[in-house]
Design a protein around this motif. Structure first.
Motif, PDB file in Angstrom:
ATOM      1  N   ALA A  84       0.815  -1.213   0.000  1.00  0.00           N
ATOM      2  CA  ALA A  84       0.000   0.000   0.000  1.00  0.00           C
ATOM      3  C   ALA A  84       0.848   1.261   0.000  1.00  0.00           C
ATOM      4  O   ALA A  84       0.470   2.281  -0.577  1.00  0.00           O
ATOM      5  CB  ALA A  84      -0.935   0.005   1.214  1.00  0.00           C
ATOM      6  N   GLN A  85       2.028   1.212   0.631  1.00  0.00           N
ATOM      7  CA  GLN A  85       2.845   2.419   0.750  1.00  0.00           C
ATOM      8  C   GLN A  85       3.825   2.583  -0.415  1.00  0.00           C
ATOM      9  O   GLN A  85       4.349   3.657  -0.626  1.00  0.00           O
ATOM     10  CB  GLN A  85       3.624   2.410   2.069  1.00  0.00           C
ATOM     11  N   THR A  86       4.079   1.543  -1.170  1.00  0.00           N
ATOM     12  CA  THR A  86       5.115   1.492  -2.201  1.00  0.00           C
ATOM     13  C   THR A  86       6.463   1.335  -1.527  1.00  0.00           C
ATOM     14  O   THR A  86       6.991   2.261  -0.927  1.00  0.00           O
ATOM     15  CB  THR A  86       5.130   2.744  -3.100  1.00  0.00           C
ATOM     16  N   TYR A  87       7.026   0.133  -1.595  1.00  0.00           N
ATOM     17  CA  TYR A  87       8.243  -0.168  -0.834  1.00  0.00           C
ATOM     18  C   TYR A  87       9.497   0.423  -1.453  1.00  0.00           C
ATOM     19  O   TYR A  87      10.499   0.621  -0.770  1.00  0.00           O
ATOM     20  CB  TYR A  87       8.403  -1.679  -0.671  1.00  0.00           C
ATOM     21  N   SER A  88       9.467   0.704  -2.759  1.00  0.00           N
ATOM     22  CA  SER A  88      10.625   1.313  -3.413  1.00  0.00           C
ATOM     23  C   SER A  88      10.311   2.764  -3.742  1.00  0.00           C
ATOM     24  O   SER A  88       9.275   3.068  -4.344  1.00  0.00           O
ATOM     25  CB  SER A  88      10.989   0.559  -4.694  1.00  0.00           C
ATOM     26  N   ASN A  89      11.217   3.665  -3.375  1.00  0.00           N
ATOM     27  CA  ASN A  89      11.005   5.089  -3.594  1.00  0.00           C
ATOM     28  C   ASN A  89      10.815   5.453  -5.058  1.00  0.00           C
ATOM     29  O   ASN A  89      10.212   6.479  -5.370  1.00  0.00           O
ATOM     30  CB  ASN A  89      12.199   5.885  -3.043  1.00  0.00           C
ATOM     31  N   ILE A  90      11.356   4.655  -5.978  1.00  0.00           N
ATOM     32  CA  ILE A  90      11.326   5.057  -7.380  1.00  0.00           C
ATOM     33  C   ILE A  90      10.201   4.409  -8.178  1.00  0.00           C
ATOM     34  O   ILE A  90       9.994   4.774  -9.341  1.00  0.00           O
ATOM     35  CB  ILE A  90      12.673   4.766  -8.066  1.00  0.00           C
ATOM     36  N   ASP A  91       9.462   3.463  -7.599  1.00  0.00           N
ATOM     37  CA  ASP A  91       8.412   2.776  -8.349  1.00  0.00           C
ATOM     38  C   ASP A  91       7.355   3.741  -8.877  1.00  0.00           C
ATOM     39  O   ASP A  91       6.810   4.567  -8.128  1.00  0.00           O
ATOM     40  CB  ASP A  91       7.745   1.717  -7.474  1.00  0.00           C
ATOM     41  N   GLU A  92       7.040   3.615 -10.145  1.00  0.00           N
ATOM     42  CA  GLU A  92       6.038   4.463 -10.781  1.00  0.00           C
ATOM     43  C   GLU A  92       5.832   3.945 -12.196  1.00  0.00           C
ATOM     44  O   GLU A  92       6.538   3.048 -12.656  1.00  0.00           O
ATOM     45  CB  GLU A  92       6.513   5.920 -10.793  1.00  0.00           C
ATOM     46  N   THR A  93       4.837   4.481 -12.900  1.00  0.00           N
ATOM     47  CA  THR A  93       4.726   4.210 -14.324  1.00  0.00           C
ATOM     48  C   THR A  93       5.788   5.046 -15.041  1.00  0.00           C
ATOM     49  O   THR A  93       6.140   6.130 -14.576  1.00  0.00           O
ATOM     50  CB  THR A  93       3.323   4.572 -14.846  1.00  0.00           C
ATOM     51  N   PRO A  94       6.332   4.577 -16.162  1.00  0.00           N
ATOM     52  CA  PRO A  94       7.405   5.308 -16.840  1.00  0.00           C
ATOM     53  C   PRO A  94       7.009   6.738 -17.193  1.00  0.00           C
ATOM     54  O   PRO A  94       5.877   7.004 -17.624  1.00  0.00           O
ATOM     55  CB  PRO A  94       7.653   4.475 -18.100  1.00  0.00           C
ATOM     56  N   PHE A  95       7.945   7.661 -16.989  1.00  0.00           N
ATOM     57  CA  PHE A  95       7.698   9.067 -17.331  1.00  0.00           C
ATOM     58  C   PHE A  95       9.017   9.798 -17.531  1.00  0.00           C
ATOM     59  O   PHE A  95      10.075   9.370 -17.068  1.00  0.00           O
ATOM     60  CB  PHE A  95       6.879   9.759 -16.233  1.00  0.00           C
ATOM     61  N   ASP A  96       8.955  10.923 -18.220  1.00  0.00           N
ATOM     62  CA  ASP A  96      10.049  11.876 -18.360  1.00  0.00           C
ATOM     63  C   ASP A  96       9.462  13.247 -18.086  1.00  0.00           C
ATOM     64  O   ASP A  96       8.392  13.587 -18.611  1.00  0.00           O
ATOM     65  CB  ASP A  96      10.644  11.841 -19.773  1.00  0.00           C
ATOM     66  N   ALA A  97      10.146  14.046 -17.261  1.00  0.00           N
ATOM     67  CA  ALA A  97       9.558  15.319 -16.880  1.00  0.00           C
ATOM     68  C   ALA A  97      10.614  16.349 -16.509  1.00  0.00           C
ATOM     69  O   ALA A  97      11.710  16.004 -16.049  1.00  0.00           O
ATOM     70  CB  ALA A  97       8.608  15.128 -15.691  1.00  0.00           C
ATOM     71  N   LEU A  98      10.277  17.618 -16.733  1.00  0.00           N
ATOM     72  CA  LEU A  98      11.017  18.713 -16.124  1.00  0.00           C
ATOM     73  C   LEU A  98      10.549  18.751 -14.679  1.00  0.00           C
ATOM     74  O   LEU A  98       9.521  19.332 -14.352  1.00  0.00           O
ATOM     75  CB  LEU A  98      10.712  20.035 -16.829  1.00  0.00           C
ATOM     76  N   TYR A  99      11.289  18.081 -13.811  1.00  0.00           N
ATOM     77  CA  TYR A  99      10.817  17.804 -12.460  1.00  0.00           C
ATOM     78  C   TYR A  99      10.895  19.023 -11.555  1.00  0.00           C
ATOM     79  O   TYR A  99      10.022  19.231 -10.709  1.00  0.00           O
ATOM     80  CB  TYR A  99      11.660  16.677 -11.863  1.00  0.00           C
ATOM     81  N   SER A 100      11.939  19.820 -11.708  1.00  0.00           N
ATOM     82  CA  SER A 100      12.126  20.988 -10.853  1.00  0.00           C
ATOM     83  C   SER A 100      12.464  22.203 -11.698  1.00  0.00           C
ATOM     84  O   SER A 100      13.277  22.122 -12.614  1.00  0.00           O
ATOM     85  CB  SER A 100      13.254  20.767  -9.834  1.00  0.00           C
TER      86      SER A 100
END
Length: 229
Positions: A84-100
């Motif tokens: 429920a919490q997501t055990y890995s900090n990086i898990d997500e669907t693939p994406f590319d973004a100007l994050y900051s």
């Protein structure tokens, strides 16, 4: 890792420019139970960024400009575990973004700071000082903070911070809360901050930084609120 080839890094830093790049790889397998027993996931996260110190660049004291790309590719191992919490900090669907893309300005002998732009709320609020070194998500921030504008969805925001020499600190922030309406702010610009769905996320934190013997620590209390347009 590359050192200072031909003095390029030190030359850039003399003009206030600092470049950085980070790559994280993660491989996992569900040994027993979970949503997909024996499920295997391989993924990686890449961040590249540039930070400009305006004092070194232009003689403008207290200014910092930051821009960074972030991209995740590979498998989402959390789908195999069903955590429920997501055990890995990086898990997500693939994406590319100007994050900051943000600017921070300090005032009054660096006691007050104003920060505005697209940013990750967990960099300034509800963070754990020694949690950055863990890939597991639990040391990062509490999963009970719903709609928190953090990875993978930072958001356009305006923040104000106060710090003192004696240890007390405080900060308040107003973030684009469009994730509450299902909009992925991580791959969006400021359009949803100023327009529809007009949802906002408010956060405030105050606390005390201290030193006991040779060990630094921090105690903080915070509150969040959301509004719907």
């Amino acid at each position: 890792m590359l050192g200072d080839p031909a003095g390029l890094r030190s030359t850039a830093e003399s003009y206030g420019l600092a470049f950085d790049a980070t790559a994280i790889g993660d491989y996992s397998i569900v040994l027993d139970g979970g949503a997909n027993k024996r499920g295997v996931a391989a993924r990686y996260l890449i961040e590249t960024g540039v930070t400009l110190d305006t004092e070194a660049a232009f003689g403008w004291h207290g200014g910092t400009l930051r821009a960074a790309y972030l991209g995740f590719h590979g498998d989402n191992g959390n789908l195999d575990s069903g955590d429920a919490q997501t055990y890995s900090n990086i898990d997500e669907t693939p994406f590319d973004a100007l994050y900051s893309l943000w600017y921070r300005q300090t005032l009054f002998n660096d006691r007050i700071a104003i920060k505005l732009g697209k940013m990750d709320a967990n960099a300034d609020f509800a963070y754990v000082d020694n949690g950055d070194g863990f890939l597991n998500s639990s040391p990062g921030f509490s999963p009970t903070i719903q709609a928190f504008p953090s990875y993978p969805d930072p958001a356009t925001a305006v923040n104000v911070f106060f710090t003192s020499e004696s240890g007390p600190y405080a900060g308040v922030g107003v973030y684009d809360g469009a994730t509450q309406a299902g909009v992925r702010t991580g791959t969006h610009g400021p359009d949803t901050f100023f327009g529809e769905p007009s949802d906002l996320f408010y956060v405030a934190e105050a606390g005390l930084r201290y030193t006991l013997s040779t060990r630094d620590g921090r105690i903080g209390l915070g509150r969040v609120a959301v509004s719907h347009g």
